[in-house]
Design a protein around this motif. Structure first.
Motif, PDB file in Angstrom:
ATOM      1  N   ARG A 424      34.147  28.103  27.324  1.00 55.33           N
ATOM      2  CA  ARG A 424      33.894  28.243  28.698  1.00 55.33           C
ATOM      3  C   ARG A 424      34.890  27.444  29.582  1.00 55.33           C
ATOM      4  NH1 ARG A 424      29.965  24.581  31.272  1.00 55.33           N
ATOM      5  NH2 ARG A 424      29.861  22.650  29.828  1.00 55.33           N
ATOM      6  N   HIS A 425      35.370  26.722  29.318  1.00 54.23           N
ATOM      7  CA  HIS A 425      36.505  25.895  30.290  1.00 54.23           C
ATOM      8  C   HIS A 425      37.819  26.675  30.499  1.00 54.23           C
ATOM      9  CE1 HIS A 425      33.750  22.642  30.869  1.00 54.23           C
ATOM     10  NE2 HIS A 425      33.734  22.476  29.722  1.00 54.23           N
ATOM     11  N   LYS A 426      37.920  27.817  29.755  1.00 53.48           N
ATOM     12  CA  LYS A 426      39.068  28.376  29.764  1.00 53.48           C
ATOM     13  C   LYS A 426      39.340  29.450  30.962  1.00 53.48           C
ATOM     14  CE  LYS A 426      42.503  30.876  27.096  1.00 53.48           C
ATOM     15  NZ  LYS A 426      43.601  30.190  27.269  1.00 53.48           N
ATOM     16  N   ASN A 427      40.301  29.536  31.727  1.00 52.82           N
ATOM     17  CA  ASN A 427      40.830  30.544  32.645  1.00 52.82           C
ATOM     18  C   ASN A 427      41.540  31.481  32.004  1.00 52.82           C
ATOM     19  OD1 ASN A 427      39.587  29.221  35.269  1.00 52.82           O
ATOM     20  ND2 ASN A 427      41.172  27.639  34.791  1.00 52.82           N
ATOM     21  N   SER A 428      41.160  32.628  32.300  1.00 53.21           N
ATOM     22  CA  SER A 428      42.052  33.703  31.750  1.00 53.21           C
ATOM     23  C   SER A 428      43.026  34.087  33.008  1.00 53.21           C
ATOM     24  CB  SER A 428      41.211  35.321  31.310  1.00 53.21           C
ATOM     25  OG  SER A 428      40.741  35.677  32.982  1.00 53.21           O
ATOM     26  N   ASP A 429      44.120  34.821  32.337  1.00 52.27           N
ATOM     27  CA  ASP A 429      45.266  35.068  33.261  1.00 52.27           C
ATOM     28  C   ASP A 429      44.665  36.038  34.502  1.00 52.27           C
ATOM     29  OD1 ASP A 429      47.088  33.491  31.809  1.00 52.27           O
ATOM     30  OD2 ASP A 429      48.327  35.301  30.961  1.00 52.27           O
ATOM     31  N   ALA A 430      43.843  36.991  33.955  1.00 52.01           N
ATOM     32  CA  ALA A 430      43.083  37.943  34.715  1.00 52.01           C
ATOM     33  C   ALA A 430      42.499  37.214  35.947  1.00 52.01           C
ATOM     34  CB  ALA A 430      42.273  38.626  33.959  1.00 52.01           C
ATOM     35  N   ASP A 431      42.033  36.007  35.409  1.00 51.11           N
ATOM     36  CA  ASP A 431      41.020  35.124  36.401  1.00 51.11           C
ATOM     37  C   ASP A 431      42.095  34.759  37.543  1.00 51.11           C
ATOM     38  OD1 ASP A 431      38.552  36.135  35.621  1.00 51.11           O
ATOM     39  OD2 ASP A 431      38.103  34.307  34.483  1.00 51.11           O
ATOM     40  N   VAL A 432      43.022  33.964  36.980  1.00 53.14           N
ATOM     41  CA  VAL A 432      43.970  33.359  37.795  1.00 53.14           C
ATOM     42  C   VAL A 432      44.526  34.263  38.789  1.00 53.14           C
ATOM     43  CG1 VAL A 432      46.166  31.856  37.881  1.00 53.14           C
ATOM     44  CG2 VAL A 432      44.315  31.757  36.031  1.00 53.14           C
ATOM     45  N   LYS A 433      44.815  35.478  38.370  1.00 55.89           N
ATOM     46  CA  LYS A 433      45.453  36.313  38.903  1.00 55.89           C
ATOM     47  C   LYS A 433      44.618  37.154  40.152  1.00 55.89           C
ATOM     48  CE  LYS A 433      48.879  38.302  35.635  1.00 55.89           C
ATOM     49  NZ  LYS A 433      49.056  39.298  34.716  1.00 55.89           N
ATOM     50  N   ARG A 434      43.540  37.196  39.673  1.00 57.15           N
ATOM     51  CA  ARG A 434      42.254  37.653  40.605  1.00 57.15           C
ATOM     52  C   ARG A 434      42.388  36.538  41.846  1.00 57.15           C
ATOM     53  NH1 ARG A 434      38.758  38.149  37.453  1.00 57.15           N
ATOM     54  NH2 ARG A 434      38.484  40.248  37.210  1.00 57.15           N
ATOM     55  N   THR A 435      42.279  35.314  41.549  1.00 54.05           N
ATOM     56  CA  THR A 435      42.117  34.207  42.463  1.00 54.05           C
ATOM     57  C   THR A 435      43.553  34.152  43.446  1.00 54.05           C
ATOM     58  OG1 THR A 435      40.624  32.592  41.352  1.00 54.05           O
ATOM     59  CG2 THR A 435      42.197  31.725  43.021  1.00 54.05           C
ATOM     60  N   TYR A 436      44.642  34.356  42.787  1.00 51.39           N
ATOM     61  CA  TYR A 436      45.946  34.244  43.762  1.00 51.39           C
ATOM     62  C   TYR A 436      46.116  35.375  44.398  1.00 51.39           C
ATOM     63  CZ  TYR A 436      47.250  29.315  42.127  1.00 51.39           C
ATOM     64  OH  TYR A 436      47.359  28.110  42.074  1.00 51.39           O
ATOM     65  N   GLY A 437      45.727  36.365  43.960  1.00 49.83           N
ATOM     66  CA  GLY A 437      45.793  37.668  44.696  1.00 49.83           C
ATOM     67  C   GLY A 437      44.914  38.091  45.603  1.00 49.83           C
ATOM     68  N   SER A 438      43.789  37.138  45.795  1.00 49.31           N
ATOM     69  CA  SER A 438      42.825  37.701  46.735  1.00 49.31           C
ATOM     70  C   SER A 438      43.206  37.519  48.263  1.00 49.31           C
ATOM     71  CB  SER A 438      41.355  36.835  46.478  1.00 49.31           C
ATOM     72  OG  SER A 438      40.575  36.997  47.460  1.00 49.31           O
ATOM     73  N   PRO A 439      42.684  38.315  49.018  1.00 51.98           N
ATOM     74  CA  PRO A 439      43.066  38.068  50.790  1.00 51.98           C
ATOM     75  C   PRO A 439      42.091  36.946  51.060  1.00 51.98           C
ATOM     76  CG  PRO A 439      41.742  39.956  50.149  1.00 51.98           C
ATOM     77  CD  PRO A 439      42.187  39.666  49.021  1.00 51.98           C
ATOM     78  N   LYS A 440      41.348  36.334  50.339  1.00 52.86           N
ATOM     79  CA  LYS A 440      40.568  35.240  50.794  1.00 52.86           C
ATOM     80  C   LYS A 440      41.089  33.830  50.483  1.00 52.86           C
ATOM     81  CE  LYS A 440      35.812  37.258  50.496  1.00 52.86           C
ATOM     82  NZ  LYS A 440      35.746  37.021  51.777  1.00 52.86           N
ATOM     83  N   VAL A 441      42.191  33.871  49.683  1.00 50.81           N
ATOM     84  CA  VAL A 441      42.971  32.917  49.256  1.00 50.81           C
ATOM     85  C   VAL A 441      44.304  32.523  49.895  1.00 50.81           C
ATOM     86  CG1 VAL A 441      43.924  31.819  47.030  1.00 50.81           C
ATOM     87  CG2 VAL A 441      41.494  33.008  46.912  1.00 50.81           C
ATOM     88  N   ILE A 442      44.445  31.417  50.316  1.00 49.29           N
ATOM     89  CA  ILE A 442      45.856  30.905  50.951  1.00 49.29           C
ATOM     90  C   ILE A 442      46.798  30.423  49.638  1.00 49.29           C
ATOM     91  CG2 ILE A 442      47.088  29.620  52.570  1.00 49.29           C
ATOM     92  CD1 ILE A 442      44.369  29.571  54.301  1.00 49.29           C
ATOM     93  N   THR A 443      47.832  30.775  49.492  1.00 46.85           N
ATOM     94  CA  THR A 443      48.794  30.266  48.353  1.00 46.85           C
ATOM     95  C   THR A 443      49.948  29.833  49.253  1.00 46.85           C
ATOM     96  OG1 THR A 443      49.870  32.462  48.027  1.00 46.85           O
ATOM     97  CG2 THR A 443      48.136  32.140  46.654  1.00 46.85           C
TER      98      THR A 443
END
Length: 450
Positions: A424-443
């Motif tokens: 349950r502590h693992k971030n999938s690549d899909a979740d990381v991409k979902r976060t970094y690609g979101s318009p709600k997120v500043i990278t």
């Protein structure tokens, strides 16, 4: 806020050896009866001498917070904590076996998503099981500390990476961030390299300080823990630490001098720092770090004297102070209000959240909501200071809608590695991409060089 965040100009002066990235934020107040309780937007309400760069970083965070409080669309800076001492010297750390180049987990986000974090937090402590404070090489700030000792080069990597991230990578104009991105470690002769940014998006930087107990002859993580400190055997030890004139207080000042020397190096180069000292102070007595679970009044005294030393005695006005208790679920940690040093000493409030997971939130609200609402009365920008998880994932894709934290930092190897042997502590690549690609997120790509 709409669109990209522009860098508004270049700082002049010999101390600032590269363009200074800064953000403008329109000062606003909300005087409506019954309107939202907004946070101050000018860092000078806490430090009248705060640097322009520190003021603008704080104003960015405060502006995001006030947008959220008004119910306007807001965004979240995505952050990554980097454990340089583990990356460089611990072959068992992370998602493959073997030592790693410094900044491995800062760069890992880009490896997965093509984007770098908008914030990186580094650590000057705890050391790596070596006697006394040391540094990897001689610099202006390191003359008081032994140089070229094995497993101390990561302290230089920390300040170099911070300088580079703030102004954009790589840093050919500034000798402190090596133009090639690589160097030979003076202690063991190995070649190491810092991450390059392919032309250089800028970002925000922060430091934590896993400080071994004052007077510890060895600097390492074991010495940060209460159970290994004199406080586990001597009930009045912590009181002596915060009492001027005692030997223990002298040891504390030595540790703070080590911290201040490094932060001063960054101040000279115009780098503002989100400083997060003495985190998770609200854990139950006997657990956590040597400063945790203490008498709240004594802890507040520790924070305030640290503040006084850094800001007033050492003249460091490039700091944004972050107060971050542990998630107060009632067993491991307690409600933290009594440990709050006061608004005169704190700029940002946050939480180290390890009590719940996206698929199993703590409490009855949305994931992280209990901590988000609990921090609201402090009237400061709210951040997730540590989490194993990225905020947007398949289990909770609406996290930043329900709880629009202004900054969210993923802890070290957790970005791509299964922590504590629990899936349950693992971030999938899909979740990381979902976060970094979101318009709600500043990278990092949202910070535009000029």
């Amino acid at each position: 806020m709409r669109g990209r965040i522009g860098l508004l100009g270049a700082a002049a002066g010999a101390a600032l050896l590269a363009p200074l990235g800064m953000w403008a934020w329109r000062e606003e107040t909300d005087g409506r009866p019954g309107g939202p309780a907004l946070v101050p937007t000018d860092l000078r309400t806490r430090d009248p001498e705060a640097t322009l760069a520190a003021r603008r970083v704080y104003a960015l965070l405060a502006g995001l917070e006030n947008d959220a409080r008004r119910g306007r669309p807001s965004r979240t800076v995505i952050g990554q904590h980097v454990e340089l001492h583990n990356e460089r010297y611990n072959p068992g750390y992370g998602d493959y076996r073997g030592t790693k180049q410094p900044g491995y987990y800062y760069r890992k986000a880009r490896d997965i998503t093509g984007r770098l974090p908008g914030f990186v937090e580094l650590d000057l402590g705890p050391g790596y099981d070596r006697p006394g404070w040391a540094v990897g090489e001689s610099r202006s700030y390191s003359r008081a500390w032994p140089s070229c000792r094995p497993r101390w080069g990561y302290t230089e990597d920390a300040v170099d990476l911070a300088v580079g991230v703030w102004a954009g990578l790589p840093r050919p104009a500034d000798g402190s961030y090596r133009p090639t991105g690589s160097h030979t470690d003076c202690a063991d002769g190995t070649e190491v390299s810092l991450p390059r940014g392919d032309g250089g998006p800028a970002g925000i930087v922060g430091f934590s300080f896993h400080q071994p107990y004052p007077g510890s002859p060895v600097k390492g993580f074991a010495q940060t823990l209460h159970r290994n400190s004199p406080g586990a055997r001597e009930p009045d030890w912590f009181t002596r630490v915060v009492t001027p004139g005692s030997a223990e207080h002298g040891h504390l000042l030595q540790d703070l001098a080590f911290l201040a020397d490094h932060l001063g190096y960054l101040a000279e180069r115009g780098v503002p720092v989100l400083l997060r000292p003495y985190h998770e102070m609200n854990t139950a007595p006997g657990r956590g770090f040597w400063w945790a679970g203490q008498d709240p009044a004594a802890f507040r005294r520790l924070w305030r004297l640290t503040y006084d030393y850094l800001v007033h005695r050492r003249g460091l006005h490039n700091l944004v102070f972050v107060w971050a208790p542990n998630s107060w679920e009632g067993a491991y940690a307690r409600e933290p209000r009594d440990y709050y040093p006061g608004g005169r000493y704190v700029d940002v409030v946050g939480v180290d959240d390890y009590s719940d997971a996206p698929a199993k939130p703590f409490g009855t609200g949305a994931w992280t909501e209990v901590w988000y609402r609990g921090l609201e009365p402090y009237r400061k920008p709210r951040v997730i200071a540590e989490s194993f998880h990225v905020p947007l994932n398949s289990a909770r894709p609406d996290t930043l809608t329900r709880t629009p934290w202004v900054l969210w930092t993923v802890w070290g190897q957790a970005l791509s590695y299964e922590n504590l042997s629990e899936p349950r502590h693992k971030n999938s690549d899909a979740d990381v991409k979902r976060t970094y690609g979101s318009p709600k997120v500043i990278t990092a790509g949202d910070f535009v060089n000029v």
